[in-house]
Design a protein around this motif. Structure first.
Motif, PDB file in Angstrom:
ATOM      1  N   ASN A 131       0.848  -1.203   0.000  1.00 46.30           N
ATOM      2  CA  ASN A 131       0.000   0.000   0.000  1.00 46.30           C
ATOM      3  C   ASN A 131       0.881   1.250   0.000  1.00 46.30           C
ATOM      4  O   ASN A 131       2.109   1.142   0.023  1.00 46.30           O
ATOM      5  CB  ASN A 131      -0.974  -0.017   1.186  1.00 46.30           C
ATOM      6  CG  ASN A 131      -0.244  -0.094   2.520  1.00 46.30           C
ATOM      7  OD1 ASN A 131       0.694   0.663   2.755  1.00 46.30           O
ATOM      8  ND2 ASN A 131      -0.648  -1.022   3.379  1.00 46.30           N
ATOM      9  N   TRP A 132       0.250   2.426  -0.014  1.00 44.89           N
ATOM     10  CA  TRP A 132       1.014   3.666  -0.178  1.00 44.89           C
ATOM     11  C   TRP A 132       1.992   3.907   0.975  1.00 44.89           C
ATOM     12  O   TRP A 132       3.089   4.443   0.786  1.00 44.89           O
ATOM     13  CB  TRP A 132       0.056   4.856  -0.351  1.00 44.89           C
ATOM     14  CG  TRP A 132       0.810   6.136  -0.525  1.00 44.89           C
ATOM     15  CD1 TRP A 132       0.940   7.157   0.369  1.00 44.89           C
ATOM     16  CD2 TRP A 132       1.614   6.513  -1.664  1.00 44.89           C
ATOM     17  NE1 TRP A 132       1.760   8.142  -0.120  1.00 44.89           N
ATOM     18  CE2 TRP A 132       2.179   7.771  -1.371  1.00 44.89           C
ATOM     19  CE3 TRP A 132       1.907   5.913  -2.889  1.00 44.89           C
ATOM     20  CZ2 TRP A 132       3.023   8.442  -2.265  1.00 44.89           C
ATOM     21  CZ3 TRP A 132       2.749   6.585  -3.786  1.00 44.89           C
ATOM     22  CH2 TRP A 132       3.291   7.834  -3.467  1.00 44.89           C
ATOM     23  N   ALA A 133       1.625   3.471   2.186  1.00 45.37           N
ATOM     24  CA  ALA A 133       2.538   3.672   3.321  1.00 45.37           C
ATOM     25  C   ALA A 133       3.854   2.925   3.071  1.00 45.37           C
ATOM     26  O   ALA A 133       4.919   3.362   3.522  1.00 45.37           O
ATOM     27  CB  ALA A 133       1.895   3.177   4.616  1.00 45.37           C
ATOM     28  N   ASP A 134       3.790   1.833   2.342  1.00 48.86           N
ATOM     29  CA  ASP A 134       5.015   1.082   2.044  1.00 48.86           C
ATOM     30  C   ASP A 134       5.983   1.919   1.206  1.00 48.86           C
ATOM     31  O   ASP A 134       7.206   1.760   1.311  1.00 48.86           O
ATOM     32  CB  ASP A 134       4.693  -0.220   1.286  1.00 48.86           C
ATOM     33  CG  ASP A 134       4.041  -1.260   2.196  1.00 48.86           C
ATOM     34  OD1 ASP A 134       3.685  -0.910   3.339  1.00 48.86           O
ATOM     35  OD2 ASP A 134       3.891  -2.414   1.764  1.00 48.86           O
ATOM     36  N   ILE A 135       5.440   2.788   0.371  1.00 48.14           N
ATOM     37  CA  ILE A 135       6.311   3.651  -0.444  1.00 48.14           C
ATOM     38  C   ILE A 135       7.064   4.618   0.475  1.00 48.14           C
ATOM     39  O   ILE A 135       8.250   4.902   0.270  1.00 48.14           O
ATOM     40  CB  ILE A 135       5.496   4.399  -1.534  1.00 48.14           C
ATOM     41  CG1 ILE A 135       4.845   3.386  -2.480  1.00 48.14           C
ATOM     42  CG2 ILE A 135       6.353   5.390  -2.323  1.00 48.14           C
ATOM     43  CD1 ILE A 135       5.824   2.429  -3.170  1.00 48.14           C
ATOM     44  N   GLY A 136       6.371   5.101   1.507  1.00 50.83           N
ATOM     45  CA  GLY A 136       7.046   5.933   2.514  1.00 50.83           C
ATOM     46  C   GLY A 136       8.115   5.141   3.241  1.00 50.83           C
ATOM     47  O   GLY A 136       9.257   5.600   3.411  1.00 50.83           O
ATOM     48  N   ALA A 137       7.766   3.913   3.661  1.00 51.18           N
ATOM     49  CA  ALA A 137       8.725   3.090   4.421  1.00 51.18           C
ATOM     50  C   ALA A 137       9.930   2.727   3.564  1.00 51.18           C
ATOM     51  O   ALA A 137      11.065   2.719   4.049  1.00 51.18           O
ATOM     52  CB  ALA A 137       8.035   1.839   4.944  1.00 51.18           C
ATOM     53  N   VAL A 138       9.697   2.456   2.289  1.00 49.47           N
ATOM     54  CA  VAL A 138      10.820   2.124   1.401  1.00 49.47           C
ATOM     55  C   VAL A 138      11.757   3.335   1.286  1.00 49.47           C
ATOM     56  O   VAL A 138      12.977   3.217   1.455  1.00 49.47           O
ATOM     57  CB  VAL A 138      10.322   1.659   0.002  1.00 49.47           C
ATOM     58  CG1 VAL A 138      11.466   1.617  -1.006  1.00 49.47           C
ATOM     59  CG2 VAL A 138       9.678   0.282   0.099  1.00 49.47           C
ATOM     60  N   GLY A 139      11.186   4.496   1.015  1.00 54.58           N
ATOM     61  CA  GLY A 139      12.029   5.697   0.877  1.00 54.58           C
ATOM     62  C   GLY A 139      12.803   5.974   2.163  1.00 54.58           C
ATOM     63  O   GLY A 139      14.011   6.222   2.147  1.00 54.58           O
ATOM     64  N   TRP A 140      12.084   5.927   3.276  1.00 57.18           N
ATOM     65  CA  TRP A 140      12.726   6.255   4.561  1.00 57.18           C
ATOM     66  C   TRP A 140      13.734   5.173   4.985  1.00 57.18           C
ATOM     67  O   TRP A 140      14.912   5.467   5.226  1.00 57.18           O
ATOM     68  CB  TRP A 140      11.628   6.421   5.619  1.00 57.18           C
ATOM     69  CG  TRP A 140      12.114   6.568   7.031  1.00 57.18           C
ATOM     70  CD1 TRP A 140      13.247   7.217   7.453  1.00 57.18           C
ATOM     71  CD2 TRP A 140      11.479   6.044   8.200  1.00 57.18           C
ATOM     72  NE1 TRP A 140      13.349   7.126   8.815  1.00 57.18           N
ATOM     73  CE2 TRP A 140      12.283   6.428   9.304  1.00 57.18           C
ATOM     74  CE3 TRP A 140      10.307   5.323   8.428  1.00 57.18           C
ATOM     75  CZ2 TRP A 140      11.943   6.081  10.614  1.00 57.18           C
ATOM     76  CZ3 TRP A 140       9.976   4.999   9.733  1.00 57.18           C
ATOM     77  CH2 TRP A 140      10.790   5.365  10.806  1.00 57.18           C
ATOM     78  N   LEU A 141      13.280   3.929   5.059  1.00 58.63           N
ATOM     79  CA  LEU A 141      14.140   2.873   5.628  1.00 58.63           C
ATOM     80  C   LEU A 141      15.091   2.265   4.586  1.00 58.63           C
ATOM     81  O   LEU A 141      16.280   2.096   4.857  1.00 58.63           O
ATOM     82  CB  LEU A 141      13.282   1.764   6.243  1.00 58.63           C
ATOM     83  CG  LEU A 141      12.367   2.211   7.389  1.00 58.63           C
ATOM     84  CD1 LEU A 141      11.445   1.083   7.802  1.00 58.63           C
ATOM     85  CD2 LEU A 141      13.194   2.699   8.585  1.00 58.63           C
ATOM     86  N   VAL A 142      14.564   1.951   3.408  1.00 61.94           N
ATOM     87  CA  VAL A 142      15.399   1.255   2.413  1.00 61.94           C
ATOM     88  C   VAL A 142      16.432   2.220   1.822  1.00 61.94           C
ATOM     89  O   VAL A 142      17.626   1.914   1.781  1.00 61.94           O
ATOM     90  CB  VAL A 142      14.514   0.604   1.327  1.00 61.94           C
ATOM     91  CG1 VAL A 142      15.372   0.004   0.227  1.00 61.94           C
ATOM     92  CG2 VAL A 142      13.606  -0.451   1.948  1.00 61.94           C
ATOM     93  N   ASP A 143      15.972   3.398   1.417  1.00 67.20           N
ATOM     94  CA  ASP A 143      16.946   4.365   0.905  1.00 67.20           C
ATOM     95  C   ASP A 143      17.849   4.848   2.035  1.00 67.20           C
ATOM     96  O   ASP A 143      19.026   5.136   1.827  1.00 67.20           O
ATOM     97  CB  ASP A 143      16.251   5.533   0.215  1.00 67.20           C
ATOM     98  CG  ASP A 143      15.646   5.100  -1.112  1.00 67.20           C
ATOM     99  OD1 ASP A 143      14.558   4.502  -1.096  1.00 67.20           O
ATOM    100  OD2 ASP A 143      16.275   5.320  -2.162  1.00 67.20           O
ATOM    101  N   GLY A 144      17.292   4.917   3.250  1.00 70.57           N
ATOM    102  CA  GLY A 144      18.102   5.307   4.416  1.00 70.57           C
ATOM    103  C   GLY A 144      19.224   4.307   4.640  1.00 70.57           C
ATOM    104  O   GLY A 144      20.381   4.682   4.877  1.00 70.57           O
ATOM    105  N   ALA A 145      18.903   3.020   4.556  1.00 74.18           N
ATOM    106  CA  ALA A 145      19.932   1.985   4.725  1.00 74.18           C
ATOM    107  C   ALA A 145      20.927   2.046   3.562  1.00 74.18           C
ATOM    108  O   ALA A 145      22.138   1.907   3.752  1.00 74.18           O
ATOM    109  CB  ALA A 145      19.284   0.601   4.793  1.00 74.18           C
TER     110      ALA A 145
END
Ligand code: BYC
Length: 330
Positions: A133-147
């Motif tokens: 869902n759309w929240a996953d796009i936020g989590a990917v940007g924040w956590l995945v790109d953050g990592a």
């Protein structure tokens, strides 16, 4: 530095006495922080390790477009759509810089793509998880790109010139990606109770897969010792994972989200957060091809490769025709 490295992580790294004259000279250049360039002499293992790491990274950028591209048509506003579109395009660009860097080591982009598609080369484990869902796009940007940034900022100082230069530009763009992810999470976490619930749910699902991005724990890492002696890697997997946790916990607190780890706590003595290790058996299953989306991701890449065959053929035919015309004119 080199002597220190061998002492601390040891395994598989040649001592100075075991090195040939050429290898010693090469190691001295690396230790002096000189950049190694494509035409310089390098040990075969250095070349192979770089090809493996750079290509794995390039493949990750390209496969990484899939979970996010999945939401371009469903972004909640025109502005969000434009931002996501730009981000996904950036990932294609990162893949391109990295494939070009790998090509300077004597392997072609076609060969690298074939190795991705036949499963003999990896891409990051994280992209085998779905974006539901759309929240996953936020989590990917924040956590995945953050990592990703945590890992990639030190790689700007990696010893191989073309790789380090590619990384400088990538890092600039990744910072924007991480901010856009955090911005989505901020809107969701400070939104309606349902939006906040979605943000927390996305955090719950992406936390451990994001921790896995840094690779196995140091005691199980196969390549770290040699890669660090050659400055292909600058930090160990565990060092970067710890830095990521230390940076991310206050960000989650600001959002009012809970990290899904009951054992997470600040440790006064070490000055770092203590946290639970990811489930490493899940990590190795994902690497073996048994993650939730492995099959789907490779199928999508195979289809893109097959569908693009006519473009590659057309370009080759055009290039051959031009070359023939040039020869005839000479
Ligand atoms: N996924 O000896 P180790 C991004 C493999 S972000 C899959 O510690 P190494 C993006 C490893 O290849 C992600 N495989 O290895 C973000 C090795 O297997 P092989 C890309 C993994 O190389 C947002 C084995 O496990 N970033 O692109 O010293 C949007 C043992 O590990 C993983 C990079 O690639 C994993 N997570 O350290 C879009 C950064 N972890 O090859 C895109 C550059 C480990 O012997 N790469 N393995 O069969 C690196 O820094 C290092 O390669 C790693 C692993 C830290 C990832």
């Amino acid at each position: 530095m080199y002597a220190q490295m061998v002492k601390s992580t040891g395994k598989g790294v040649k001592s100075r006495e075991e090195m040939t004259e050429e290898e010693r000279h090469f190691q001295d250049r690396v230790d002096a922080d000189e950049k190694i360039e494509p035409k310089d002499w390098m040990p075969e293992g250095y070349r192979k390790t770089l090809i493996r790491q750079i290509a794995q990274h390039a493949h990750s950028e390209v496969v990484g477009q899939l979970p996010e591209g999945n939401w371009i048509t469903r972004a909640p506003t025109l502005e969000r759509k434009a931002i996501l579109l730009a981000k996904v395009q950036d990932e294609a660009g990162h893949g391109l810089y990295l494939y070009c860097a790998a090509e300077t080591l004597g392997i072609s982009r076609d060969e690298l793509t074939e190795k991705l598609l036949d499963g003999s080369m990896k891409y990051s484990s994280i992209f085998n998880y779905p974006t539901l869902n759309w929240a996953d796009i936020g989590a990917v940007g924040w956590l995945v790109d953050g990592a990703a940034i945590m890992n990639q900022v030190p790689l700007q100082r990696t010893s191989y010139g073309p790789y380090s230069r590619a990384m400088i530009r990538i890092c600039k763009e990744e910072s924007f990606h991480q901010r856009q992810g955090y911005d989505i999470m901020m809107k969701m976490a400070k939104g309606t109770p349902e939006q906040k619930r979605m943000a927390q749910d996305a955090m719950n699902r992406f936390w451990y897969p994001a921790l896995m991005m840094f690779g196995p724990s140091d005691k199980d890492s196969v390549h770290s010792a040699q890669s660090m002696a050659w400055k292909i890697k600058i930090n160990t997997n565990d060092e970067l994972r710890q830095k990521f946790v230390d940076q991310t916990v206050p960000q989650a607190e600001y959002l009012g989200l809970t990290i899904p780890d009951p054992d997470l706590k600040w440790n006064e003595e070490t000055g770092h957060y203590d946290f639970s290790e990811p489930d490493w058996s899940e990590f190795y299953e994902v690497l073996k091809g048994n993650g939730p989306c492995n099959t789907e991701r490779l199928e999508a890449r195979r289809k893109a490769w097959d569908d693009g065959a006519w473009v590659r053929d057309g370009l080759m035919a055009h290039a051959e025709k031009r070359a023939a015309r040039r020869t005839a004119a000479e």
